[in-house]
Write a protein that holds these residues in place. Structure first.
Motif, PDB file in Angstrom:
ATOM      1  N   GLY A  38       0.790  -1.225   0.000  1.00  0.00           N
ATOM      2  CA  GLY A  38       0.000   0.000   0.000  1.00  0.00           C
ATOM      3  C   GLY A  38       0.822   1.275   0.000  1.00  0.00           C
ATOM      4  O   GLY A  38       2.020   1.276  -0.302  1.00  0.00           O
ATOM      5  N   LEU A  39       0.166   2.372   0.359  1.00  0.00           N
ATOM      6  CA  LEU A  39       0.809   3.680   0.378  1.00  0.00           C
ATOM      7  C   LEU A  39       1.869   3.748   1.459  1.00  0.00           C
ATOM      8  O   LEU A  39       1.749   3.125   2.513  1.00  0.00           O
ATOM      9  N   ALA A  46       6.257  13.097  -0.717  1.00  0.00           N
ATOM     10  CA  ALA A  46       6.481  12.653  -2.090  1.00  0.00           C
ATOM     11  C   ALA A  46       6.085  11.194  -2.272  1.00  0.00           C
ATOM     12  O   ALA A  46       5.481  10.825  -3.286  1.00  0.00           O
ATOM     13  N   SER A  47       6.421  10.344  -1.286  1.00  0.00           N
ATOM     14  CA  SER A  47       6.074   8.932  -1.391  1.00  0.00           C
ATOM     15  C   SER A  47       4.561   8.724  -1.347  1.00  0.00           C
ATOM     16  O   SER A  47       4.020   7.854  -2.039  1.00  0.00           O
ATOM     17  N   VAL A 164       5.638   6.928 -11.146  1.00  0.00           N
ATOM     18  CA  VAL A 164       6.771   6.010 -11.283  1.00  0.00           C
ATOM     19  C   VAL A 164       8.076   6.695 -10.883  1.00  0.00           C
ATOM     20  O   VAL A 164       8.891   6.125 -10.146  1.00  0.00           O
ATOM     21  N   GLU A 165       8.279   7.913 -11.361  1.00  0.00           N
ATOM     22  CA  GLU A 165       9.504   8.639 -11.019  1.00  0.00           C
ATOM     23  C   GLU A 165       9.614   8.848  -9.507  1.00  0.00           C
ATOM     24  O   GLU A 165      10.671   8.634  -8.916  1.00  0.00           O
ATOM     25  N   VAL A 171      11.253   6.440  -3.000  1.00  0.00           N
ATOM     26  CA  VAL A 171      10.889   5.319  -2.123  1.00  0.00           C
ATOM     27  C   VAL A 171      11.793   4.104  -2.333  1.00  0.00           C
ATOM     28  O   VAL A 171      12.475   3.658  -1.405  1.00  0.00           O
ATOM     29  N   GLU A 172      11.812   3.559  -3.529  1.00  0.00           N
ATOM     30  CA  GLU A 172      12.417   2.259  -3.731  1.00  0.00           C
ATOM     31  C   GLU A 172      13.941   2.281  -3.765  1.00  0.00           C
ATOM     32  O   GLU A 172      14.598   1.417  -3.159  1.00  0.00           O
ATOM     33  N   GLU A 173      14.533   3.249  -4.459  1.00  0.00           N
ATOM     34  CA  GLU A 173      15.998   3.280  -4.511  1.00  0.00           C
ATOM     35  C   GLU A 173      16.616   3.520  -3.130  1.00  0.00           C
ATOM     36  O   GLU A 173      17.572   2.822  -2.759  1.00  0.00           O
TER      37      GLU A 173
END
Length: 210
Positions: A38-39, A46-47, A164-165, A171-173
């Motif tokens: 989820g969120l 930003a996330s 996506v950006e 978040v992911e990087e």
């Protein structure tokens, strides 16, 4: 134009069902976990906006062909040279999504749990691109937009690209850097962010990174 709208709606439904519905069932059957997180982030961050924009993009992708069926004009009408290639692009995006999800195996997630430690996937399409699922999603969105090029479709595609950006960079990087450390930095120096060879971390940056 209604034929292309119906085709886009059907194709989007197949993508949504297979990429999220079927994939979730497979994930739960194999691991006992749906994979949905989820969120993330506090409202307004930003996330958090990344998650909100993903929802906007998903809803907009369905609203675009529905709006055309309801009479909303398209920007390019009855242009097989645009709509036909759009259908091919969308099909490639759907196939790419499923291939990349399969390559993730048990590490597949929707969202990020900062306390979770998943395996760093480097095989299959991930050997060349760090985020092939997101790339395939963008390709699907582009194809659907070309099939039904109206204002909701363009808004949906824009929301998807921004989401996506934000998700990847904010978040992911950072999460992958924290969890996998030098292993991720080494991987990121060889695989592009969304396309092969583009968006790789420089070797100097990986050596200097904590």
């Amino acid at each position: 134009m209604t034929g292309w709208a119906w085709a886009a709606l059907a194709l989007y439904g197949i993508w949504l069902l297979s990429a999220f519905g079927v994939r979730t069932l497979i994930q739960r059957r194999r691991t006992g976990d749906s994979g949905f997180r989820g969120l993330s982030g506090t409202p307004g961050s930003a996330s958090w906006w990344a998650g909100v924009l993903f929802v906007v993009a998903l809803l907009g992708a369905a609203a675009a062909p529905a709006a055309t069926l309801a009479g909303l004009p398209v920007l390019v009408n009855e242009a097989p040279a645009v709509h036909g290639p759009g259908a091919v692009i969308a099909l490639l995006g759907v196939a790419g999504t499923l291939v990349a999800q399969r390559a993730m195996g048990a590490s597949w997630r929707v969202g990020v749990d900062q306390a979770e430690h998943t395996t760093l996937v480097r095989g299959g399409p991930f050997a060349h691109v760090r985020n092939p699922i997101f790339t395939a999603m963008a390709v699907t969105g582009l194809g659907l937009t070309l099939m039904v090029p109206n204002a909701p479709a363009l808004a949906s595609l824009t929301a998807l690209v921004i989401a996506v950006e934000l998700q990847v960079r904010v978040v992911e990087e950072p999460y992958l850097r924290a969890v996998h450390g030098p292993a991720y930095l080494d991987y990121a120096a060889t695989a592009g962010r969304f396309l092969p060879g583009i968006g790789r971390l420089r070797a100097e940056a990986t050596k200097d990174a904590p």
